[in-house]
Scaffold this active site. Structure first.
Site, short mmCIF file in Angstrom:
data_model
loop_
_atom_site.label_atom_id
_atom_site.label_comp_id
_atom_site.label_asym_id
_atom_site.label_seq_id
_atom_site.Cartn_x
_atom_site.Cartn_y
_atom_site.Cartn_z
N LYS A 116 0.85 -1.20 0.00
CA LYS A 116 0.00 0.00 0.00
C LYS A 116 0.88 1.25 0.00
CE LYS A 116 -1.79 2.85 2.77
NZ LYS A 116 -1.61 4.05 1.90
N SER A 153 5.25 7.84 10.16
CA SER A 153 5.38 8.62 11.39
C SER A 153 5.27 7.72 12.62
CB SER A 153 4.29 9.68 11.44
OG SER A 153 3.03 9.06 11.50
N GLY A 204 2.77 4.63 13.48
CA GLY A 204 3.39 3.38 13.93
C GLY A 204 2.68 2.84 15.17
N GLU A 257 9.64 1.38 10.81
CA GLU A 257 10.74 2.34 10.64
C GLU A 257 10.10 3.71 10.72
OE1 GLU A 257 12.79 5.13 9.11
OE2 GLU A 257 12.58 4.02 7.23
N CYS A 303 13.81 10.48 6.75
CA CYS A 303 13.71 10.09 8.16
C CYS A 303 15.06 10.25 8.84
CB CYS A 303 13.18 8.68 8.29
SG CYS A 303 13.90 7.55 7.10
N GLU A 306 10.23 16.37 14.99
CA GLU A 306 10.57 16.09 13.59
C GLU A 306 9.82 17.06 12.68
OE1 GLU A 306 11.24 12.14 11.05
OE2 GLU A 306 9.14 12.41 11.58
O1 TXE Z 1 2.74 9.93 7.63
P1 TXE Z 1 1.98 8.59 7.96
P2 TXE Z 1 2.22 11.30 7.01
C1 TXE Z 1 6.69 11.77 9.37
C2 TXE Z 1 7.01 13.20 9.02
C3 TXE Z 1 5.71 13.69 8.47
C4 TXE Z 1 4.73 12.98 9.34
C5 TXE Z 1 3.35 12.82 8.81
O2 TXE Z 1 7.34 13.91 10.18
O3 TXE Z 1 5.58 15.08 8.56
O4 TXE Z 1 5.29 11.70 9.51
O5 TXE Z 1 3.37 12.28 7.48
C6 TXE Z 1 -0.22 5.13 5.99
N1 TXE Z 1 -2.96 2.45 9.40
N2 TXE Z 1 7.09 10.83 8.35
O6 TXE Z 1 0.93 11.73 7.63
O7 TXE Z 1 0.59 8.86 8.43
C7 TXE Z 1 -0.32 6.24 4.97
O8 TXE Z 1 -1.41 6.02 4.10
C8 TXE Z 1 -2.17 2.02 8.41
C9 TXE Z 1 8.31 10.12 8.59
O9 TXE Z 1 2.21 11.17 5.55
O10 TXE Z 1 2.86 7.83 8.86
C10 TXE Z 1 1.04 6.15 4.30
O11 TXE Z 1 1.03 5.08 3.35
N3 TXE Z 1 -1.51 2.84 7.59
C11 TXE Z 1 8.51 9.02 7.64
C12 TXE Z 1 1.96 5.77 5.46
O12 TXE Z 1 1.12 5.23 6.46
C13 TXE Z 1 -1.66 4.16 7.78
C14 TXE Z 1 8.01 9.15 6.27
C15 TXE Z 1 2.76 6.93 6.05
O13 TXE Z 1 1.86 7.90 6.51
C16 TXE Z 1 -2.48 4.68 8.80
C17 TXE Z 1 6.77 9.87 6.19
C18 TXE Z 1 -3.15 3.75 9.62
N4 TXE Z 1 -3.93 4.13 10.64
C19 TXE Z 1 6.38 10.71 7.19
N5 TXE Z 1 -2.41 6.03 8.74
C20 TXE Z 1 9.81 8.27 7.71
N6 TXE Z 1 10.06 7.55 8.79
O14 TXE Z 1 10.55 8.26 6.76
C21 TXE Z 1 -1.59 6.36 7.73
N7 TXE Z 1 -1.14 5.24 7.13
#
Ligand code: TXE
Length: 492
Positions: free
Chosen positions: A189, A243, A247, A264, A298, A394
């Site tokens: 996904k 995020s 997680g 991660e 990240c 972050e």
């Molecule tokens: O991340 P999300 P977002 C951090 C960074 C950013 C913040 C928010 O600080 O500003 O996170 O970004 C899926 N169950 N990182 O909102 O929500 C979502 O569809 C299952 C750090 O975009 O973590 C996407 O595919 N899945 C990071 C994925 O999770 C869910 C990289 C990431 O989205 C879900 C990105 C749920 N309940 C953002 N909710 C890194 N570690 O590199 C969302 N998703």
């Protein structure tokens, strides 16, 4: 910008339907969602929106493909060849894939084509070799002559892979490549913000000879498709990058059938410039360590600690580097950083730029676009404290804080004073300082006299709230295999 030498690389967007069981299909309820070019804010495509029913279809296809055995029971050398071939196909299609990444994510095309795509290909090449090397061990247990005991490494089953938007293709490869090498079947996904390259990856996997149903790709929103995948009772494992907040939600959703999890998550990584560092290299490396990929990484080195004896020089150097960076459309060859990925993320980073202005001093940047594309200029803050929110939270944009320190113990303590533990950088000419710091820093990766070096063979992942498990390297295969112990009685 329209005359730029790389603008011709903007590719046509092909089929944007879901990939389930080897077929492109509409979502069950026919829903679609818009994706945007972050350099302009304009809609570039409507993509089929997977929801729980579609996730269920994809999981069923993956289960069938797992149980009926076309992949798991394929000769390991044939599995290896197909995965290698997928790497080759990525390289052959790097223009298109790089262009899709720029359209969708905003990152500079040259970085996408020559960085992200070859890195993703490298994952398939490296991991293909593991398909033939998943060995067990024989174990001398405490009853000599009575038992023959050994372990087998077996695929976990159906794995759900949830990826973010900052390196859409590369992070998909981090997960898909080892999952396939170990014989699992996959529901991938991608982020709703950047679904295009994952769909093409699915097509190329079929072209490479990976059987239908082995790699299914279902774009959709986190709260719907993502949540359905993590809660699905027939998914054996989830690997997630995103995020820390999401997680946590995934950990809870995974409790139903006790899914195996790899997480991660976020970071707030320290990059430490000691008084004896080669300053030219340290300044260039630390600037790259935060500004590369618009700071949407990240592992970004977002807290720079500079020894007081070199602090002024470091602030001047990083500020000059920030001011010298071209910010613009990723299809303009002169852009080193493109727009941020989305309107929502732009709003988040802008709010941190405003906050940093209150919490400290702007040494460089501090400006951002207020209409059109989602641009933010590389920004440097000074006069902040360890308690400032811009230092603790972050930001995930091209924004860095630089702070002075006086001695090594102090900087180790301050560097480790974070809930995160993903990565860290140290710049020093002293081999003993390098080793001492590498040992003392509580982070999954410590880079010394470099920053942001990644390789398919190097494990990557987080301590503390930066996650569970590791991506890449041979070690990641532990997360995609079960270890079965077999104990056979051979004598009395
Ligand atoms: O991340 P999300 P977002 C951090 C960074 C950013 C913040 C928010 O600080 O500003 O996170 O970004 C899926 N169950 N990182 O909102 O929500 C979502 O569809 C299952 C750090 O975009 O973590 C996407 O595919 N899945 C990071 C994925 O999770 C869910 C990289 C990431 O989205 C879900 C990105 C749920 N309940 C953002 N909710 C890194 N570690 O590199 C969302 N998703």
């Amino acid at each position: 910008m329209t005359n730029s030498p790389v603008s011709e690389h903007a590719p046509k967007i092909g089929d944007t339907r879901l990939l389930i069981d080897g077929e492109r299909v509409d979502s069950a309820d026919g829903a679609t969602f818009a994706v945007y070019n972050p350099a302009t804010g304009e809609e570039i495509a409507q993509v089929a929106e997977g929801k729980s029913e579609d996730i269920d279809r994809a999981v069923k296809a993956a289960r069938r493909a797992f149980e009926s055995g076309p992949w798991r029971d394929m000769k390991p050398k044939d599995r290896a060849a197909a995965i290698w071939r997928l790497g080759e196909l990525l390289v052959e299609n790097k223009e298109e894939l790089g262009g899709l990444e720029t359209l969708d994510n905003g990152k500079p095309f040259l970085q996408a084509r020559d960085g992200d795509v070859p890195t993703a290909a490298g994952l398939f090449h490296y991991m293909s070799g593991w398909a033939t090397k998943l060995e067990g061990t024989t174990i001398p247990i405490s009853f000599p002559g009575q038992f023959h005991t050994f372990t087998r490494r077996e695929a976990v089953g159906v794995v759900g892979l949830i990826v973010p938007w900052n390196f859409p293709l590369t992070i998909s490869a981090w997960k898909v490549a080892p999952a396939l090498a170990a014989g699992n079947t996959v529901v991938l996904k991608p982020s709703e913000v950047t679904p295009l390259t994952a769909l093409r990856l699915g097509d190329l996997a079929l072209e490479a000879g990976i059987p239908p149903g082995v790699l299914n790709v279902v774009p959709g929103f986190g709260a719907d498709a993502g949540a359905a995948l993590t809660a699905h009772p027939d998914v054996d494992k989830v690997s997630f990058t995103g995020s820390t907040a999401t997680g946590r939600a995934i950990m809870q959703a995974a409790t139903g059938n006790i899914k195996k999890l790899t997480l991660e998550l976020g970071g707030k990584s320290p990059d430490i410039i000691m008084g004896d560092a080669n300053l030219e290299a340290a300044i260039a490396g630390a600037a790259d360590g935060i500004f590369y990929n618009q700071g949407e990484a990240c592992a970004a080195g977002s807290r720079i600690y500079a020894h007081r004896s070199v602090y002024d020089e470091v602030v001047a150097g990083i500020s000059a580097a920030a001011n010298g960076i071209n910010v613009g459309d990723g299809f303009d060859a002169s852009s080193f950083i493109g727009p941020l990925v989305s309107k929502e993320h732009h709003a988040k980073v802008r709010s941190y730029v405003d906050l940093g202005r209150e919490e400290g001093t702007v040494a460089a940047g501090g400006e951002y676009a207020t209409d059109g594309g989602y641009f933010v200029n590389p920004t440097v803050f000074t006069d902040v404290t360890d308690q400032s929110r811009v230092v603790r939270e972050e930001i995930f944009g091209p924004v860095v804080s630089i702070m002075p320190f006086d001695d090594t113990d102090e900087v180790i303590r301050r560097a480790n004073d974070t809930r995160y533990g993903l990565s860290a950088g140290v710049w020093t000419e002293s081999i003993s300082t390098a080793h001492r710091m590498a040992e003392a820093l509580r982070a999954g990766t410590v880079w010394v006299n470099c920053y942001g070096v990644f390789d398919a063979a190097m494990p990557f992942g987080g301590y503390k709230e930066s996650g569970w498990g590791r991506e890449m390297g041979g070690i990641v295969l532990n997360d995609y295999t079960e270890t079965k112990t077999v104990c056979i009685k051979i004598g009395d």
